[in-house]
Design a protein around this motif. Structure first.
Motif, mmCIF file in Angstrom:
data_model
loop_
_atom_site.group_PDB
_atom_site.id
_atom_site.type_symbol
_atom_site.label_atom_id
_atom_site.label_comp_id
_atom_site.label_asym_id
_atom_site.label_seq_id
_atom_site.Cartn_x
_atom_site.Cartn_y
_atom_site.Cartn_z
ATOM 1 N N PRO A 1 0.820 -1.224 0.000
ATOM 2 C CA PRO A 1 0.000 0.000 0.000
ATOM 3 C C PRO A 1 0.848 1.265 0.000
ATOM 4 N N ASP A 2 2.117 1.145 0.402
ATOM 5 C CA ASP A 2 2.990 2.315 0.387
ATOM 6 C C ASP A 2 3.257 2.801 -1.036
ATOM 7 N N LEU A 3 3.069 1.943 -2.027
ATOM 8 C CA LEU A 3 3.312 2.327 -3.412
ATOM 9 C C LEU A 3 2.102 2.994 -4.052
ATOM 10 N N LEU A 4 0.937 2.379 -3.910
ATOM 11 C CA LEU A 4 -0.224 2.810 -4.676
ATOM 12 C C LEU A 4 -1.331 3.441 -3.840
ATOM 13 N N ASP A 5 -1.214 3.439 -2.527
ATOM 14 C CA ASP A 5 -2.261 4.016 -1.676
ATOM 15 C C ASP A 5 -1.699 5.047 -0.711
ATOM 16 N N ASP A 6 -0.697 5.789 -1.149
ATOM 17 C CA ASP A 6 -0.091 6.831 -0.318
ATOM 18 C C ASP A 6 -0.847 8.134 -0.554
ATOM 19 N N ALA A 7 -1.712 8.504 0.398
ATOM 20 C CA ALA A 7 -2.556 9.690 0.220
ATOM 21 C C ALA A 7 -1.736 10.977 0.139
ATOM 22 N N GLN A 8 -0.613 11.036 0.849
ATOM 23 C CA GLN A 8 0.207 12.245 0.828
ATOM 24 C C GLN A 8 1.003 12.368 -0.467
ATOM 25 N N HIS A 9 1.366 11.240 -1.045
ATOM 26 C CA HIS A 9 2.117 11.241 -2.300
ATOM 27 C C HIS A 9 1.439 10.272 -3.267
ATOM 28 N N PRO A 10 0.296 10.658 -3.820
ATOM 29 C CA PRO A 10 -0.430 9.739 -4.701
ATOM 30 C C PRO A 10 0.393 9.381 -5.932
ATOM 31 N N PRO A 11 0.283 8.131 -6.382
ATOM 32 C CA PRO A 11 1.053 7.705 -7.558
ATOM 33 C C PRO A 11 0.574 8.417 -8.823
ATOM 34 N N THR A 12 1.469 8.517 -9.794
ATOM 35 C CA THR A 12 1.162 9.155 -11.071
ATOM 36 C C THR A 12 1.323 8.143 -12.186
ATOM 37 N N LEU A 13 0.308 7.984 -13.016
ATOM 38 C CA LEU A 13 0.404 7.075 -14.155
ATOM 39 C C LEU A 13 1.212 7.762 -15.255
ATOM 40 N N LEU A 14 2.337 7.155 -15.609
ATOM 41 C CA LEU A 14 3.203 7.719 -16.645
ATOM 42 C C LEU A 14 2.825 7.220 -18.029
ATOM 43 N N ARG A 15 2.529 5.921 -18.135
ATOM 44 C CA ARG A 15 2.163 5.332 -19.426
ATOM 45 C C ARG A 15 1.223 4.159 -19.192
ATOM 46 N N HIS A 16 0.277 4.014 -20.116
ATOM 47 C CA HIS A 16 -0.617 2.860 -20.074
ATOM 48 C C HIS A 16 -0.855 2.400 -21.505
ATOM 49 N N ASN A 17 -0.365 1.221 -21.816
ATOM 50 C CA ASN A 17 -0.633 0.583 -23.097
ATOM 51 C C ASN A 17 -1.551 -0.588 -22.797
ATOM 52 N N PRO A 18 -2.849 -0.465 -23.083
ATOM 53 C CA PRO A 18 -3.813 -1.476 -22.636
ATOM 54 C C PRO A 18 -3.406 -2.894 -23.015
ATOM 55 N N SER A 19 -3.555 -3.788 -22.050
ATOM 56 C CA SER A 19 -3.233 -5.211 -22.202
ATOM 57 C C SER A 19 -1.746 -5.474 -22.417
ATOM 58 N N ARG B 1 4.694 6.301 -11.423
ATOM 59 C CA ARG B 1 5.670 6.886 -10.509
ATOM 60 C C ARG B 1 5.087 6.842 -9.101
ATOM 61 N N CYS B 2 5.822 6.198 -8.212
ATOM 62 C CA CYS B 2 5.417 6.088 -6.816
ATOM 63 C C CYS B 2 6.515 6.735 -5.964
ATOM 64 N N ARG B 3 6.371 8.019 -5.717
ATOM 65 C CA ARG B 3 7.377 8.825 -5.019
ATOM 66 C C ARG B 3 8.725 8.726 -5.726
#
Length: 380
Positions: free
Chosen positions: A123-141, A147-149
């Protein structure tokens, strides 16, 4: 009626593919936003004529992400809904007749399950309310990159063991790369450090370009593993003809020219290749660099990597990077044939001509035609 919401290029594409009645929903940000009930835009699309189209979408404020798809086979819609439900995500059937379904990133059939498992274990990677993760790229499937901090989380559809072994081998030969770390319990995810001030595509610096050239020369000097040589695959021919059938004769003529030029090149010993080298695959921190994204690493002629870099620098309007990059390559012992370099530059341009469509540029047809013209002009 729905096609009136499309650009001229996309309207023509939809008109040529009546089997995919959901095409307008996936291609129109206006229609998609209306059906999802929020402003969204598509960022990456994959298209198989008469069979399917899938696209990544993001909300206008950049906080919500997902994918939307239309399939000719109605069972694909049902499978997408069930896959989302299995991971506790949501799925909306936006157009039952067009077999259009949308879901969030957790509902991605290839990567969502792994992402959910990581979210539960870390949860420290994807559920950090103070430092929310940022999606850099998504290629479906295919893959998601977050970016997680101070870390980068890559979740893909394929096992990462080969890439980890390659990174260790490159590092042992003083090739500057980022060493990935496994994510507990996942065979398809990895963590890398958030390194540098940006990439070579967005930062000035002939010194960094020269460092990149030296790094590539070190890679090319490594022992070569057994395996097939990485040749200029003709997949770009089908991809371009799929979206613009009127270009068929032009594309096939270019392919014939490319084939003749490649066969006329002098034989060169195969080297290890990055396989998709470009300025944005080089992270920069002052004059220090790291090569990244080695998913397409292969073996072949050294000019394949050099031509790929030069082609990408041209398309990104970073022409000033080319001379120091090649000078750095030569200074580190790398050698290349100028005619072969031009030939592989043309191949790379042809392969990249589909990118304006896939990245959803508004005037993708015009831009793709310009890239094709560049390839035709560069080819010896």
């Amino acid at each position: 009626m729905r096609t009136s919401m499309l650009s001229l290029d996309d309207r023509a594409l939809a008109g040529r593919d009546p089997a995919l009645t959901g095409l307008p929903v996936v291609l129109s940000d206006v229609l998609l936003s209306d059906l999802l009930g929020e402003d969204v835009h598509t960022t990456r699309v994959r298209y198989k004529p008469g069979r399917s189209i899938v696209a990544a979408w993001s909300s206008a404020d950049g906080t919500r992400h997902g994918w939307v798809g239309s399939h000719q086979d109605p069972t694909k819609l049902d499978k997408a809904v069930m896959a989302a439900e299995r991971v506790g995500s949501w799925a909306l059937v936006l157009d039952p007749e067009g077999h259009v379904v949308a879901t969030d990133v957790l509902g991605d059939r290839a990567t969502g399950q792994a992402l959910r498992a990581i979210r539960r274990r870390r949860p420290d990677l994807l559920d950090d309310a103070q430092h929310p993760p940022t999606l850099l790229r998504h290629n479906p499937s295919r893959r998601q990159v977050w970016r997680c901090r101070d870390l980068v989380l890559r979740v893909g559809a394929e096992p990462v063991a080969r890439r980890h072994a390659l990174a260790a081998t490159l590092e042992a030969h003083d090739v500057p790369v980022l060493r990935p770390r496994p994510v507990d319990g996942s065979a398809t995810a990895e963590l890398l450090p958030w390194w540098g001030r940006g990439d070579l595509a967005g930062l000035p610096g002939g010194g960094a370009a020269a460092s990149a050239g030296r790094a590539v020369a070190r890679m090319h000097a490594m022992p070569v593993p057994r395996g097939p040589r990485g040749l200029g695959a003709p997949a770009w021919v089908c991809a371009l003809v799929d979206v613009a059938p009127a270009w068929r004769d032009r594309v096939l003529a270019l392919r014939r020219r490319v084939d003749r030029a490649l066969h006329a090149l002098p034989h060169r010993p195969a080297v290890r290749l990055h396989g998709d080298l470009s300025p944005d695959q080089v992270l920069v921190d002052g004059g220090d660099v790291r090569l990244i994204d080695l998913d397409r690493a292969t073996v072949g002629a050294p000019e394949q990597d050099l031509g790929s870099f030069v082609a990408a620098a041209h398309l990104e309007h970073r022409h000033a990077l080319v001379a120091p990059f090649l000078e750095g390559y030569a200074a580190a012992g790398g050698t290349y044939d100028r005619s072969a370099l031009a030939t592989w530059q043309a191949v790379s341009l042809a392969q990249r001509a589909i990118e304006p469509f896939r990245s959803r540029e508004a005037d993708w047809s015009r831009r793709s035609a310009e890239i094709l013209a560049d390839a035709e002009q560069v080819l010896p």
